[in-house]
Scaffold this motif. Sequence first.
Motif, PDB file in Angstrom:
ATOM      1  N   LEU A  12     -39.767 -36.272   6.037  1.00 54.59           N
ATOM      2  CA  LEU A  12     -38.401 -36.693   6.334  1.00 54.59           C
ATOM      3  C   LEU A  12     -37.527 -36.330   5.139  1.00 54.59           C
ATOM      4  O   LEU A  12     -37.801 -36.744   4.017  1.00 54.59           O
ATOM      5  N   ASP A  14     -33.592 -36.358   3.913  1.00 57.96           N
ATOM      6  CA  ASP A  14     -32.218 -36.805   4.147  1.00 57.96           C
ATOM      7  C   ASP A  14     -31.738 -37.486   2.871  1.00 57.96           C
ATOM      8  O   ASP A  14     -32.475 -38.282   2.280  1.00 57.96           O
ATOM      9  N   ARG A  20     -32.817 -42.448   6.321  1.00 66.61           N
ATOM     10  CA  ARG A  20     -34.274 -42.283   6.274  1.00 66.61           C
ATOM     11  C   ARG A  20     -34.974 -43.534   6.785  1.00 66.61           C
ATOM     12  O   ARG A  20     -35.972 -43.447   7.523  1.00 66.61           O
ATOM     13  N   ARG A  24     -37.484 -43.501   9.993  1.00 69.10           N
ATOM     14  CA  ARG A  24     -38.864 -43.953   9.812  1.00 69.10           C
ATOM     15  C   ARG A  24     -39.195 -45.081  10.786  1.00 69.10           C
ATOM     16  O   ARG A  24     -40.284 -45.118  11.379  1.00 69.10           O
ATOM     17  N   GLU A  39     -41.191 -38.679   2.321  1.00 70.27           N
ATOM     18  CA  GLU A  39     -39.761 -38.597   2.536  1.00 70.27           C
ATOM     19  C   GLU A  39     -39.068 -38.242   1.230  1.00 70.27           C
ATOM     20  O   GLU A  39     -39.538 -38.595   0.144  1.00 70.27           O
TER      21      GLU A  39
END
Length: 260
Positions: A12, A14, A20, A24, A39
């Motif tokens: 992920l 961002d 995020r 998630r 992430e």
Amino acid sequence: MSQDTFPLRIALVDDEPLARMRIRALVGQSGQAAEVAAEFGEPVTALMWLQEQDDQGTPVDLVLLDIQMPGLDGMTLAARLRHLRQPPAVVFVTAHAEHALRAFDLAAVDYLTKPVRLDRLTASLQRVRALRPPTPPREAGAMEDGEVFVVQDRGRVVRIPLADILYFKAEQKLVVLRTLHDSHTLAESLTELEAQVGERFIRVHRNALVARQAMRALERRPDEEEGGEGWAVQVRPTMEWLAVSRRQVSAVRDAMAMQT
């Protein structure tokens, strides 16, 4: 285990922490076999990590990627990911609908606009699974000579040769990875790490995994935490002593005998 039950490994990317967090949570609510493996709040570190995963033969299956971020933008990152040996699928997640045509020029699987709806994300995950078999998890003991651990340390990505690792020790809610010259903290549990490193390390205590080749001596020593005496193993070349639980003494002694 069939391919369908292997969870999709997702990265992920961002720069908005709340975004995020929401993505998630939606992945967890989707009902799909999927997990956020990592992430990132900016693309450069994400690219380095994804390259490391590809080099190690453990690529992610999907990158959920914002477009407008500092440094590299999401489009540039997606273009660079296409040069990996096993490129991940890409789903753009952005507040800007005007980039959709360019996104599909980069072979994006989907293009989601914020705020992302659960049904749209679920459909994207189903599409990725249909297009590519998810990467099976690494089997215990599957690490080969020359492989490395990749650690994120204060914004840097650090490659640590497996042969340099002396031990992993749980301290509070983190695990410390120790080499001769450095220590790093990991988010993985000892159980997860034990499955990755396999037979090269031995569980000496509920809170420690030690490299078999690093064990120098096994002795009874004063136990500062509980009082009295307890078994401990000396780790070379740092010469530190780590506690050995009573139930593991025989296994540690046998392991040391095999190293001589």
